[in-house]
Design a protein around this motif. Structure first.
Motif, short mmCIF file in Angstrom:
data_model
loop_
_atom_site.label_atom_id
_atom_site.label_comp_id
_atom_site.label_asym_id
_atom_site.label_seq_id
_atom_site.Cartn_x
_atom_site.Cartn_y
_atom_site.Cartn_z
N MET A 144 36.13 -10.34 -19.82
CA MET A 144 37.31 -9.77 -18.92
C MET A 144 37.20 -8.28 -18.85
N LYS A 147 34.49 -7.34 -16.39
CA LYS A 147 34.71 -7.69 -14.99
C LYS A 147 35.88 -7.00 -14.21
N ALA A 163 43.21 -10.55 -14.29
CA ALA A 163 43.13 -10.04 -15.41
C ALA A 163 43.66 -11.09 -16.56
N LEU A 165 44.13 -13.81 -19.10
CA LEU A 165 43.10 -14.50 -20.11
C LEU A 165 43.63 -15.95 -19.98
N MET A 168 41.28 -18.42 -18.73
CA MET A 168 39.97 -18.36 -19.48
C MET A 168 39.99 -19.23 -20.68
N THR A 451 46.27 -7.46 -20.14
CA THR A 451 46.24 -8.97 -19.26
C THR A 451 47.12 -8.63 -18.27
#
Length: 464
Positions: A144, A147, A163, A165, A168, A451
């Protein structure tokens, strides 16, 4: 640390001490030499340089390669400031230091300067901490971060990655927290409201890189006159500065003068600074403590006259309440913004929660954000509306703003660069758009920023 070896970063000035101290009128002429073994970039927090010298990893001002040197040259503003990495999450690994710009009038006060810099410390890597908070794993966190940095332009319409997570976690095999879960403490605030505090359970709370097991002892004169410069360099922790039996006067916040406010206990949010004038009794040892909000842990230093007995101070005490606006509401700038109507008023809603762990501004997650566009010369007002159960210390790069309302109550408050917005509360700030460039505006809780809780203020005519 606590009897165990730990490897951390350092920002060491030419005198061998952490950070920099500049004389009155001295320019900020600095060569930043990267000897970390990794890429980095350092932000001069609260200073007002041209935007390409601000120390944020825009595509136009990329991170500094290992073994490379980056030169800076601008006219600094006087006061208590600090520096920290804005690359990945290096700030958590103590890549932070004081930046003190002296003022001729302050030197004429003939006060002994004492700097108290606060940190939170963990033996885990920042990536491990964030993986625990988000329920993913270190590989997902690293992907993350990579990227986010690769997102060209970092704006809507690019290949920017979301952004958060939280989405994910489901895609990562065996993405359990593996014992690293760190739930925030839930605590009642004003009016019985339940607040989330202290996302991260730290191994130590530091004052000038030491704990109360072996605190720094600062020698002072009998009846000494002190200017205490407190810097909260913690990544995810807020404190009450406790002077004990002493009475101090807050005379500056975030480097900007305020009319004196007397007291013995003052709240300080992440990234904020307080200048406190203290006149000491003739002899003795005087602990200056920082108590972690919502927790019994504390750290600090001791001011001591020659021959005074140095007391042993426990690293735990009575639980401190949540940091609040008890000081903010009393502050008044010595040099407020000139009175004029606003040219533009914007509302920014702060969103997010502990589960899933993701934090936003106006429903957007950095770097997939739409910049807020400014015209040079405008008076801008920003209404910050917190729709979460956590307080957020909001920092604007490249500008000093004035706090003009708390929970819709108008005030002529402090001039700052970082203001705390309480859970379910609102704060209005005002500033003049006088420094063209691209400027981040973000929560200074490192894990909220990582985040998603960051956006961009961009001036018209700035090409990307």
């Amino acid at each position: 640390m606590n009897g165990r070896p730990a490897k951390v970063f350092g920002l060491i000035g030419p005198d061998g001490r952490p950070g920099l101290r500049l004389d009155p009128g001295e320019r900020f002429r600095v060569d930043l030499v990267n000897e970390t073994g990794a890429r980095t970039i350092v932000h001069w927090h609260g200073q007002l340089p041209p935007w390409t010298q601000d120390g944020f990893p825009w595509p136009e001002s990329p991170p500094i390669a290992n073994s490379a040197v980056q030169a800076y040259d601008y006219a600094p503003i006087p006061g208590t400031y600090w520096m920290h990495s804005h690359q990945d999450m290096q700030e958590q690994s103590l890549m932070t230091a004081p930046l003190i710009v002296h003022d001729a009038a302050e030197l004429r006060e003939d006060r002994q300067e004492v700097v108290l810099m606060l940190h939170d410390f963990t033996f885990r890597t920042p990536e491990e901490v964030l993986a625990g908070l988000t329920g993913t794993n270190v590989a997902a966190v690293q992907a993350m971060l990579q990227k986010m940095e690769q997102a060209p332009g970092r704006t809507v319409g690019t290949n920017a990655v979301h952004a958060s997570l939280s989405s994910m976690a489901a895609d990562v095999p065996d993405a359990g927290m593996s014992g690293m879960e760190m739930p925030a403490m839930n605590m009642s605030g004003p009016g019985g409201m339940h607040m989330d505090l202290n996302d991260v359970q730290y191994d130590a709370i530091l004052a000038n890189d030491r704990t109360l097991a072996d605190p720094e002892v600062v020698r002072v004169e009998r009846g000494g006159r002190i200017r205490l410069r407190v810097i909260n360099g913690a990544s995810s922790s807020q404190f009450w500065v406790d002077l004990g039996e002493l009475v101090g006067h807050v005379v500056a916040t975030d480097g900007q003068p305020v009319h004196p406010v007397a007291g013995s206990r003052f709240p300080i949010a992440m990234a904020q600074r307080l200048d406190i004038l203290i006149d000491l009794p003739e002899v003795g040892a005087f602990p200056i403590l920082a108590r972690l909000e919502g927790d019994g842990r504390q750290t600090g230093i001791i001011l001591a006259t020659t021959g005074a007995r140095i007391p042993r101070i426990a690293e735990s005490a009575q639980t401190a309440p949540p940091v609040d606006h008890s000081l903010e509401a009393r502050l008044a700038a010595v040099q407020p913004l000139p009175s004029r109507p606003a040219d533009a008023i914007h509302t920014i809603a702060l969103g997010g929660a502990m589960k899933p762990y993701a934090w936003s501004m106006n429903g957007e997650y950095w770097p997939q954000v739409k910049p807020l566009m400014l015209d040079k010369g405008q008076r801008i007002e920003i209404d910050l509306v917190n729709r979460t159960m956590m307080a957020h210390p909001m920092h604007l790069h490249g500008h000093a703003f004035q706090v003009i309302a708390i929970d819709s109550r108008p005030i002529q408050g402090a001039v700052r660069d970082t203001v705390l917005v309480m859970p379910m509360g609102r704060v209005r700030i005002a500033f003049d758009a006088d420094n063209p460039g691209r400027w981040p505006f973000h929560c200074h809780n490192l894990y909220h920023q990582a985040t998603g809780m960051m956006t961009e203020f961009r001036y018209q005519g700035i090409a990307t």
